[in-house]
Enzyme design. Structure first.
Site, short mmCIF file in Angstrom:
data_model
loop_
_atom_site.label_atom_id
_atom_site.label_comp_id
_atom_site.label_asym_id
_atom_site.label_seq_id
_atom_site.Cartn_x
_atom_site.Cartn_y
_atom_site.Cartn_z
N LYS A 134 0.86 -1.09 0.33
CA LYS A 134 0.01 -0.13 -0.12
C LYS A 134 1.01 1.19 0.13
O LYS A 134 1.48 1.56 1.10
CB LYS A 134 -0.94 0.02 1.31
CG LYS A 134 -1.71 1.18 1.27
CD LYS A 134 -2.75 1.02 2.58
CE LYS A 134 -3.64 2.55 2.69
NZ LYS A 134 -4.53 2.29 4.03
N ASP A 167 1.71 5.03 -0.21
CA ASP A 167 0.78 6.29 0.44
C ASP A 167 1.58 7.59 -0.27
O ASP A 167 2.89 7.15 -0.66
CB ASP A 167 0.51 6.44 1.67
CG ASP A 167 -0.69 6.82 2.04
OD1 ASP A 167 -1.17 7.77 1.35
OD2 ASP A 167 -1.18 6.69 3.19
N ASN A 211 1.11 11.32 0.96
CA ASN A 211 0.00 12.29 1.79
C ASN A 211 0.25 13.68 1.70
O ASN A 211 -0.43 14.59 2.35
CB ASN A 211 0.06 12.03 3.24
CG ASN A 211 -0.81 10.55 3.55
OD1 ASN A 211 -1.78 10.66 3.33
ND2 ASN A 211 -0.04 9.84 4.21
N ASP A 224 -10.15 8.03 1.83
CA ASP A 224 -10.13 7.89 3.31
C ASP A 224 -11.62 7.78 4.04
O ASP A 224 -11.89 7.32 5.11
CB ASP A 224 -9.21 8.86 4.23
CG ASP A 224 -8.05 8.60 3.78
OD1 ASP A 224 -7.48 7.47 3.51
OD2 ASP A 224 -7.23 9.44 4.20
#
Length: 729
Positions: free
Chosen positions: A471, A473, A475, A542
Site C-alpha cells: 500500500k 501512500d 500524503n 479515506d
C-alpha cells in the site's frame, strides 16, 4: 482485429496519395474517426472528429473544412492540430517555445507519417517541423478499434545550439463544432473525492488544473466529461470522456472561440514550469486518452473500463486480493502478538491477505504518530522485535498473505533521513519551512533520492520475498517549492519530480513485475492512468462512510473499472448496518478495515458469507460490464449492476439512501442482459436467518422484461441495501 488494422492502413495509403491538397490521415476505431489533413501551406489541420464514416470516398469532401491559405494564413475555420505560439492564431497554443535568439514563434509543417499495428490497435506517428528553426514535434495516436478509445501524446525536441525555453507543451488539441457544450468536472478534497458538477461552456476559457505537484489530484481530478449539444447524461446523448495520464500538475483548457468552436487542450500545467530544453533532448508529454459515445456516459465508461483492463491497468486481466487492514482498528498502537491475532481474524473472515498499515518503522525516532520517523524504513524493534520476517511467518501460519504500507516519497523533519540528508527534501532557502501533515516531499528529480526510494521497496522484497502487496501512500503536496538539486533550473522541478517517480516505478516493475500495489494518496489524490500502469488499484477515499462512498464510487466509476477501485468496510457511520457498509464496498474491490471483535456473531457470519459471494461473483464485478442504473445525485436511491460478457450472469446492487416519507418508488430497469434469455432472480448477502423481502426473489423473468419493466428493489427504509444475483437458465 487483423482485418481492421489492414483496413485502416489501406485507408491511410489511399488518402495519402491523392495530391498534396488532399493528403489525409485517418485515425480510426470501429465507431470513431479522427481525420487529419495537410493543407497546401504544409500545415496539419483537424478535418473531422466524429462517427466513423462508412463510405471512404466521402473523405474527399472533408477538404472543405480546412482553410489554411497558401501564404500560411489561417481563417476562423482553420483547426490546426498542434498550433504554435507567436504567429497568426489568436487563441491558446499547443506549443510555445522561446528560441535562443529570443523569437517566441513556432510554426510547424508536415514532414511525414506512418501507421503500424500495436497491441490492441493501430499507432499513427506524424512528424512535424518548423521550417525556420530546427524544432521537431512528433505526434502519436493509438486507436483501439474494439474499445473505441484513442490515446495521444507528443514528443518535442530541437537542435538549436543552446537550450530553448519551453513554456507550453500540450499533449494534443481537439476541436468540436456544436451548438452547445456542457462540462462535467470532478472536484475533490480530503474525504469528499470525485464530486460531480456540470456547467455550460460559453465564450472564453474554462481551465481545470492543479498546482499541488505531489498528491496532485487532491482538489481536481484529471478527467472530465463533455456533453455535446446537451448536458452529459448516462444513457443518451453525444458525450466525450477524457483523461490525462500524469501524476503531477495537469491542466485542461476548454476554449470556445469567436465562432463557437470548442478547443480541448490537455497538458501538463506550465505553472512555475518554464522548461529549459537542451539540444536533442526529447520532451514527452503525458498521454491523453478519450472516447466518444452517442448513447451517453454509460457507454463511454464501459469503453474505458474494457480498454483499461486489457491495455493500461497493471495486471488488468488478473485477480485481486481481498484483505483485512489494521489501520482503523489499531492506528499506531500494536505489537507482534496483536498483529498475529488480526491475521487469524483475516483468515476467519475469509479474505486473502492481512495488510499492515502505518506505524511499523523508526527506532531513533519511532513512528508512533505522524510527526516522526517517516523516511526511516527500519522495523521498530520495540514493537516488532522479530521484524518483517516474523510477520510473514505469522501470516503464513494463519493461512493468509502479508502486505505492508509504505510512504517512501516523504520524510518527517524528525527522522534520521532528514538529519543526514536535509538537501534531499524540497525546501525553500531563506524562508521559514511550511509543513503539511508534519512532513516534506523528497526531491525525486535527484537521482540519489530515486535510488533511495527504490531501495525502500527493494530492501523489503529482497529480505522478505513473500511480502505479497504494498500500500503505497503519498500524503503531502509539494510545499516550499525549491529543489536543492536543480539549483538554478527550478522550472524543471514539477516535471522532473514526476519523471523521477516514474523512474522508480519502472525499476520496481522491472524487478518485481508480479507484486500488486495499491496507489494511496490520502484518499483519491492520485488517480491517473499513467500511475495505474504500475499499480493494480487505487484507494478512492479515506472517507468510508457508506453513504458518502456511494457518491465517491459513482464519480470514480465514470473513468475507472471496479477492479481498480478499493473499497473497505469500516466503522465509519455506525448508524448504518454492517450489511449496508459491506454491500457498498462490494461493488468495488472488497476489503475490510475493522476488528472482528466489534462485530456481533450474526454480523460476522454475514460478512463471511458476503466475502464468499464476492469471490464467487468476481468475474462479473471485476471483469464484467458496468451499468449505472440510478444515480445518487438524482434522488434518494442508487443502483448499479455488472454483467459478464456472455450475459449468463449479472449482479445488481440496490441502495436506499434516505428515502422521503411516502415517496413513490419506481422499478429499476436493468441493462446489459440478453432479451431472449430467462434469468432467475435471487437476493444474496442476507443476514443470518433473514428472509428476502424481494417479491421477485427466486422468480424467473426474461431479459426483455427485466430491461423494459424492471424489478421493484427500492424501499422506504433508511440506508438499506440489496444484492441480487441473476442467472440465465
Amino acid at each position: 482485429m487483423r482485418k481492421i488494422l489492414v483496413l485502416l492502413a489501406s485507408l491511410f495509403i489511399l488518402t495519402h496519395v491523392n495530391g498534396q491538397e488532399q493528403k489525409q490521415i485517418c485515425i480510426g476505431t470501429e465507431q470513431t474517426y479522427l481525420i487529419l489533413q495537410v493543407a497546401p501551406n504544409g500545415r496539419l489541420y483537424q478535418a473531422y472528429l466524429g462517427d466513423k464514416l462508412v463510405n471512404q470516398q466521402d473523405l474527399r469532401h472533408l477538404s472543405s473544412y480546412v482553410k489554411g491559405g497558401t501564404d500560411g494564413s489561417v481563417s476562423t475555420r482553420g483547426w490546426e492540430v498542434y498550433p504554435g505560439s507567436g504567429a497568426e492564431d489568436y487563441f491558446e497554443p499547443a506549443l510555445a517555445i522561446t528560441h535562443t535568439d529570443g523569437n517566441p514563434s513556432t510554426i510547424l509543417r508536415y514532414i511525414s507519417s506512418d501507421q503500424k499495428a500495436v497491441n490492441g490497435g493501430t499507432e499513427t506517428t506524424i512528424r512535424l517541423k518548423d521550417d525556420q528553426y530546427p524544432v521537431e514535434v512528433t505526434l502519436h495516436y493509438v486507436a483501439y478499434a474494439q474499445e473505441n478509445v484513442i490515446k495521444t501524446w507528443s514528443e518535442i525536441k530541437h537542435m538549436e545550439k543552446k537550450p530553448v525555453n519551453l513554456w507550453r507543451y500540450a499533449s494534443t488539441m481537439l476541436y468540436f463544432s456544436h451548438a452547445n457544450y456542457y462540462l462535467t468536472e470532478f472536484s475533490s478534497d480530503w474525504a469528499k473525492e470525485a464530486q460531480m458538477s456540470s456547467q455550460q461552456l460559453q465564450f472564453g476559457k474554462k481551465v481545470l488544473e492543479t498546482k499541488l505537484g505531489s498528491r496532485a489530484a487532491m482538489h481536481t481530478h484529471p478527467f472530465f466529461e463533455l456533453g455535446l449539444d446537451q448536458p452529459a447524461q448516462e444513457a443518451q446523448g453525444r458525450v466525450m470522456l477524457g483523461t490525462v495520464g500524469w501524476t503531477g500538475n495537469f491542466q485542461f483548457t476548454f476554449e470556445v472561440d469567436n465562432v463557437g468552436v470548442l478547443r480541448v487542450i490537455p497538458a501538463i500545467n506550465p505553472y512555475a514550469s518554464e522548461y529549459e530544453l537542451n539540444p536533442n533532448e526529447v520532451f514527452t508529454t503525458p498521454e491523453f486518452i478519450f472516447t466518444l459515445s452517442n448513447t451517453g456516459t454509460g457507454e463511454a465508461s464501459r469503453n474505458f473500463h474494457d480498454w483499461a483492463r486489457k491495455y493500461q491497468l497493471k495486471d488488468g486481466q488478473g485477480d485481486r486480493l481481498t484483505l483485512l487492514n489494521n489501520w482503523e482498528n489499531t492506528h499506531f498502537t500494536f505489537n507482534e502478538e496483536l498483529l498475529g491475532e488480526l491475521m487469524k481474524e483475516a483468515k476467519h473472515l475469509g479474505v486473502d491477505m492481512f495488510l499492515l498499515d502505518d506505524g511499523w518503522f523508526g527506532n531513533k525516532h519511532p513512528r508512533n504518530n505522524d510527526r516522526a520517523g517517516l523516511g526511516d524504513w527500519e522495523v521498530m524493534r520495540s514493537k516488532l522485535p522479530g521484524g518483517i520476517p516474523a510477520l510473514v511467518r505469522s501470516a503464513k501460519e494463519a493461512g493468509v498473505k502479508f502486505g505492508i504500507w509504505i510512504e517512501p516519497e516523504m520524510v518527517n523533519p524528525k527522522s534520521e533521513l532528514f538529519e543526514k540528508h536535509p538537501d534531499w527534501a524540497i525546501t525553500l532557502p531563506n524562508r521559514e519551512t511550511y509543513y503539511y501533515r508534519n512532513q516534506l516531499v523528497l526531491d525525486l528529480s535527484n537521482p540519489k533520492v530515486q535510488d533511495f526510494v527504490f531501495g525502500v521497496v527493494d530492501r523489503i522484497l529482497t529480505e522478505n520475498s513473500e511480502v505479497a502487496f504494498f500500500k503505497w501512500d503519498c500524503n503531502s503536496p509539494i510545499t516550499n517549492i525549491y529543489s536543492p538539486y536543480l539549483k538554478n533550473k527550478q522550472g524543471k522541478l514539477y516535471i522532473d519530480h514526476v519523471r523521477g517517480i516514474y523512474n522508480v516505478l519502472n525499476r520496481v516493475k522491472a524487478k518485481y513485475p508480479n507484486v500488486p500495489m495499491m496507489l494511496c494518496s490520502g484518499g483519491g489524490a492520485r488517480c491517473d492512468y499513467e500511475a495505474l500502469k504500475y499499480y493494480t488499484e487505487f484507494w478512492c477515499s479515506d472517507n468510508t462512510d457508506p453513504v458518502e462512498r456511494l457518491f465517491i464510487q459513482w464519480g470514480f466509476s465514470q473513468v475507472f473499472p471496479a477492479k481498480a477501485m478499493c473499497a473497505h468496510v469500516t466503522s465509519w457511520n455506525k448508524n448504518t448496518s454492517v450489511k449496508f457498509r459491506t454491500d457498498v464496498a462490494s461493488m468495488c474491490k472488497l476489503g475490510f478495515d475493522l476488528g472482528l471483535k466489534e462485530l456481533r456473531a450474526d454480523e460476522l457470519a454475514y460478512c463471511q458469507e458476503a466475502v464468499a459471494n464476492w469471490k464467487r461473483l468476481k468475474p462479473a464485478i471485476l471483469d464484467g460490464s458496468q451499468y449505472r442504473l440510478v444515480s445518487p445525485y438524482d434522488g434518494n436511491h442508487m443502483a448499479v449492476m455488472y454483467t459478464i460478457s456472455d450475459r449468463n450472469k449479472a449482479v445488481l446492487f440496490s441502495y436506499d439512501i434516505h428515502p422521503r416519507y411516502g415517496e413513490k418508488l419506481l422499478p429499476v430497469k436493468l441493462q446489459g442482459l440478453d432479451p431472449a434469455k430467462n434469468y432467475r432472480v435471487k437476493e444474496i448477502n442476507l443476514m443470518p436467518n433473514a428472509k428476502s423481502g424481494l417479491k421477485a426473489n427466486e422468480q424467473t423473468y426474461s431479459g426483455d422484461y427485466l430491461m423494459k419493466v424492471g424489478l421493484n428493489t427500492f424501499t422506504t427504509n433508511q440506508t438499506f441495501s440489496r444484492v441480487i444475483e441473476l442467472t440465465a437458465e
